[in-house]
Design a protein around this motif. Structure first.
Motif, PDB file in Angstrom:
ATOM      1  N   ILE A  22       0.858  -1.163  -0.026  1.00 39.37           N
ATOM      2  CA  ILE A  22       0.030   0.216  -0.100  1.00 39.37           C
ATOM      3  C   ILE A  22       0.805   1.125  -0.058  1.00 39.37           C
ATOM      4  O   ILE A  22       1.830   1.343   0.867  1.00 39.37           O
ATOM      5  CB  ILE A  22      -0.860   0.141   1.244  1.00 39.37           C
ATOM      6  N   GLY A  24     -10.465   5.016   9.384  1.00 44.48           N
ATOM      7  CA  GLY A  24      -9.155   4.547   8.403  1.00 44.48           C
ATOM      8  C   GLY A  24      -9.148   5.277   7.207  1.00 44.48           C
ATOM      9  O   GLY A  24      -9.936   6.356   6.904  1.00 44.48           O
ATOM     10  N   LEU A  40      -7.829   3.750   4.279  1.00 43.18           N
ATOM     11  CA  LEU A  40      -7.843   3.008   3.204  1.00 43.18           C
ATOM     12  C   LEU A  40      -9.213   2.089   3.334  1.00 43.18           C
ATOM     13  O   LEU A  40      -9.351   1.221   4.158  1.00 43.18           O
ATOM     14  CB  LEU A  40      -6.775   2.158   3.033  1.00 43.18           C
ATOM     15  N   GLY A  75     -11.823  -1.073   2.463  1.00 42.83           N
ATOM     16  CA  GLY A  75     -11.544  -2.623   2.072  1.00 42.83           C
ATOM     17  C   GLY A  75     -11.231  -2.906   0.567  1.00 42.83           C
ATOM     18  O   GLY A  75     -10.664  -3.890   0.264  1.00 42.83           O
ATOM     19  N   THR A 131      -7.343  -2.147   0.687  1.00 41.42           N
ATOM     20  CA  THR A 131      -6.594  -3.268   1.532  1.00 41.42           C
ATOM     21  C   THR A 131      -7.041  -4.635   1.245  1.00 41.42           C
ATOM     22  O   THR A 131      -6.021  -5.610   1.359  1.00 41.42           O
ATOM     23  CB  THR A 131      -6.953  -3.009   2.973  1.00 41.42           C
ATOM     24  N   LEU A 187      -8.979  -6.367   2.836  1.00 38.02           N
ATOM     25  CA  LEU A 187      -9.183  -6.899   4.301  1.00 38.02           C
ATOM     26  C   LEU A 187     -10.777  -6.520   4.725  1.00 38.02           C
ATOM     27  O   LEU A 187     -11.349  -5.617   4.228  1.00 38.02           O
ATOM     28  CB  LEU A 187      -8.395  -6.347   5.332  1.00 38.02           C
ATOM     29  N   ARG A 206     -14.323  -5.844   6.919  1.00 41.18           N
ATOM     30  CA  ARG A 206     -14.511  -5.011   7.872  1.00 41.18           C
ATOM     31  C   ARG A 206     -14.358  -5.464   9.478  1.00 41.18           C
ATOM     32  O   ARG A 206     -14.162  -5.051  10.324  1.00 41.18           O
ATOM     33  CB  ARG A 206     -15.663  -4.238   7.762  1.00 41.18           C
ATOM     34  N   THR A 261      -0.795  -1.081   5.930  1.00 42.98           N
ATOM     35  CA  THR A 261      -2.091  -1.617   5.521  1.00 42.98           C
ATOM     36  C   THR A 261      -3.090  -1.722   6.632  1.00 42.98           C
ATOM     37  O   THR A 261      -4.183  -1.319   6.613  1.00 42.98           O
ATOM     38  CB  THR A 261      -2.003  -2.808   4.726  1.00 42.98           C
ATOM     39  N   ALA A 316      -6.162   0.706   7.754  1.00 38.76           N
ATOM     40  CA  ALA A 316      -7.465   0.282   7.020  1.00 38.76           C
ATOM     41  C   ALA A 316      -8.581   0.747   7.907  1.00 38.76           C
ATOM     42  O   ALA A 316      -8.767   0.900   9.156  1.00 38.76           O
ATOM     43  CB  ALA A 316      -7.274  -1.329   7.309  1.00 38.76           C
ATOM     44  N   GLU A 317      -9.967   0.856   6.897  1.00 37.54           N
ATOM     45  CA  GLU A 317     -11.151   1.194   7.778  1.00 37.54           C
ATOM     46  C   GLU A 317     -11.866  -0.204   7.987  1.00 37.54           C
ATOM     47  O   GLU A 317     -11.834  -1.135   7.160  1.00 37.54           O
ATOM     48  CB  GLU A 317     -12.138   1.564   6.523  1.00 37.54           C
ATOM     49  N   ALA A 318     -11.934  -0.395   9.327  1.00 37.18           N
ATOM     50  CA  ALA A 318     -12.565  -1.682   9.722  1.00 37.18           C
ATOM     51  C   ALA A 318     -13.108  -1.353  10.981  1.00 37.18           C
ATOM     52  O   ALA A 318     -12.942  -0.476  11.912  1.00 37.18           O
ATOM     53  CB  ALA A 318     -11.275  -2.445  10.042  1.00 37.18           C
TER      54      ALA A 318
END
Length: 511
Positions: free
Chosen positions: A3, A75, A77, A79, A82, A84, A86, A118, A122-124
């Motif tokens: 990333i 976050g 970035l 999903g 990334t 990844l 949530r 990353t 990350a948005e999670a």
């Protein structure tokens, strides 16, 4: 997974203070009744069974705005970038995650740096025990600052809204290092309850132009004992430098705060950043700093992936070297090589490549160099040793698999690395490192503890645990290395596994 941090990120305004619980549209519903409640036993009810309710008192209701994530979930970035889910952190505890982040040591492991960025950006969904203090966001910001990634940390805080003293303190520190302190000072004047201390309040009042109010606040803080002797002296000299003309400054602490760092700079005695935590190097990228200090800071930040590679190249290319030896020889080598690459002259590239590669190896910047030039080198018709060296560079870049497909078959000496890049590892021979890598790519089976974390839905925790294994394997433990690479592949992080293995094979153990 790679990333890039060179993203244009919109900075959201600070979140508004929490509102009071809404009143009911029918106001008498908000008042608990004191009238007795008639107990009616419904037909068919079992005698003596507890009633549904003993009173008509309105229970407390928690209110959460729909569609508004908790601060810990913020976050930069999505999903879609990334890859990844949530649910990455949802079933883990914030304290456990914070401890795992604090323990990470990835300064010499580029593949792990990329993966860590990353995770941090990350948005999670927030951890299940996330609270209003946003402990997990604080831990992520601290990890970014430790890597020197001050700008992403600042952007993350601005998107989240630095609306608690702990978050505002981190935002204020970041802006002091990037030169955006006026932005934080304006927010502090609007919300003084967020102040990290009287020193910040005094500094921001002065930055706002009210020097008289700043001096009065300093007098008050001094009388109440709310600032240290060092802060008192530095703020006093900042407010009235003529009062201390000719007097030596007090010795700075070994680990000054970003505010003290800026105060020393403001009174004409800037502190060198090379002995300070890496985040302070960001302050040397401002236009007010000399080129050599900027070069040293840029290389320091690039080693941890905190500086985009194109920005590093731009700093290398600003002007001609001012001297010879040390960093100046490195600048000259990179400039000569970059000129040859832009000209597209295979002969000039072949002559300049060895010197540029030696310079990057001396600075531990092989991977940033490969990210800049690896794919381009594969498009040139190089031969002999230059072709092999160009292939080595390309294997450390993001286009490693394409390089392995197009050029790997012609370079028999790199057959094992070519196999790793393509995901089909050949026989390793008697080399322990190659044998560990081969076993990991032969079967993607994570260790039991990581498998249990995945089964419990704690994917982010499992990835951080696998990173810890790789860090241990990097010191020479080939069993841990095999387990880490197997875990990455089992978790779907094939790119991370391949890049990590290639970096170990081409750069060696670097613990």
């Amino acid at each position: 997974m790679r990333i890039s941090l060179a993203l244009v990120l919109s900075c959201l305004p600070l979140a508004a203070p929490a509102e009071e619980a809404p009143l009911s549209a029918i106001d008498w519903l908000n008042r608990p009744t004191t009238l007795p409640v008639t107990r009616v036993v419904p037909r068919g009810a079992v005698p003596g069974e507890s009633p549904v309710a003993d009173s008509a008192t309105i229970p407390a209701v928690s209110v959460t705005p729909l569609g508004e994530p908790t601060v810990d979930a913020v976050g930069l970035l999505p999903g879609s970038v990334t890859g990844l889910p949530r649910s990455l952190w949802r079933d883990s505890r914030a304290e456990v995650l914070g401890n795992l982040l604090q323990a990470r040591r990835v300064t010499r492991l580029p593949a792990m740096q990329s993966l860590l960025y990353t995770l941090l950006l990350a948005e999670a969904d927030a951890p299940g025990d996330s609270g209003p203090g946003a402990p997990f966001l604080q831990a992520r910001i601290d990890a970014l600052m430790d890597l020197g990634a001050v700008e992403p940390a600042q952007a993350l805080l601005e998107r989240a809204g630095a609306t608690t003293p702990a978050l505002f303190t981190r935002w204020f520190d970041a802006t002091l290092l990037t030169g955006d302190e006026d932005k934080a000072c304006r927010a502090l004047r609007d919300s003084p309850h967020l102040s990290p201390g009287y020193d910040a309040r005094i500094f921001c009042t002065a930055r706002g132009g009210d020097w008289t109010a700043a001096a009065l606040t300093l007098d008050t803080a001094r009388a109440l004992g709310f600032i240290s002797d060092l802060e008192d002296r530095m703020l006093a000299q900042f407010l009235d430098p003529e009062l201390f003309e000719g007097e030596p400054l007090p010795m700075p602490p070994v680990r000054p705060s970003p505010l003290l760092f800026r105060l020393y700079e403001a009174v004409g005695e800037p502190l060198p950043t090379n002995t300070l935590p890496r985040a302070f190097a960001m302050a040397d990228l401002r236009s007010t700093v000399g080129w050599k200090a900027e070069l040293v800071a840029a290389e320091r930040l690039a080693r941890t992936g905190a500086l985009p590679v194109n920005r590093l190249l731009g700093i290398y290319s600003e002007r001609l070297p001012a001297a010879s030896g040390g960093i100046w020889d490195r600048v000259e080598a990179i400039q000569r090589f970059d000129t040859a690459m832009r000209a597209g002259d295979p002969g000039a590239v072949a002559r300049a490549l060895p010197g540029a590669w030696r310079a990057m190896r001396a600075a531990r910047l092989e991977v940033p160099f490969a990210e800049l030039y690896g794919a381009e080198l594969m498009r040139l018709p190089l031969t002999g040793e230059a072709a092999v060296l160009a292939y080595d560079v390309a294997l450390l870049g993001p286009a490693y698999e394409n390089a392995a497909i197009t050029r790997g078959p012609a370079i028999a000496a790199r057959a094992f690395a070519t196999g790793v890049a393509r995901g089909t590892v050949p026989a390793p021979g008697n080399d322990p490192l190659r044998a560990a890598v081969a076993r990991a790519f032969d079967e993607a089976t994570p260790p039991d503890d990581i498998a249990e974390l995945v089964a419990a839905g704690r994917l982010g925790e499992a990835i951080l645990t696998a990173m810890a294994l790789f860090e241990h394997g990097n010191t020479g433990d080939t069993v841990a290395l095999e387990q880490a690479l197997s875990a990455f592949r089992a978790l779907g992080l094939e790119d991370t596994a391949r890049r990590a293995a290639l970096q170990l094979l081409r750069l060696g153990m670097r613990g």
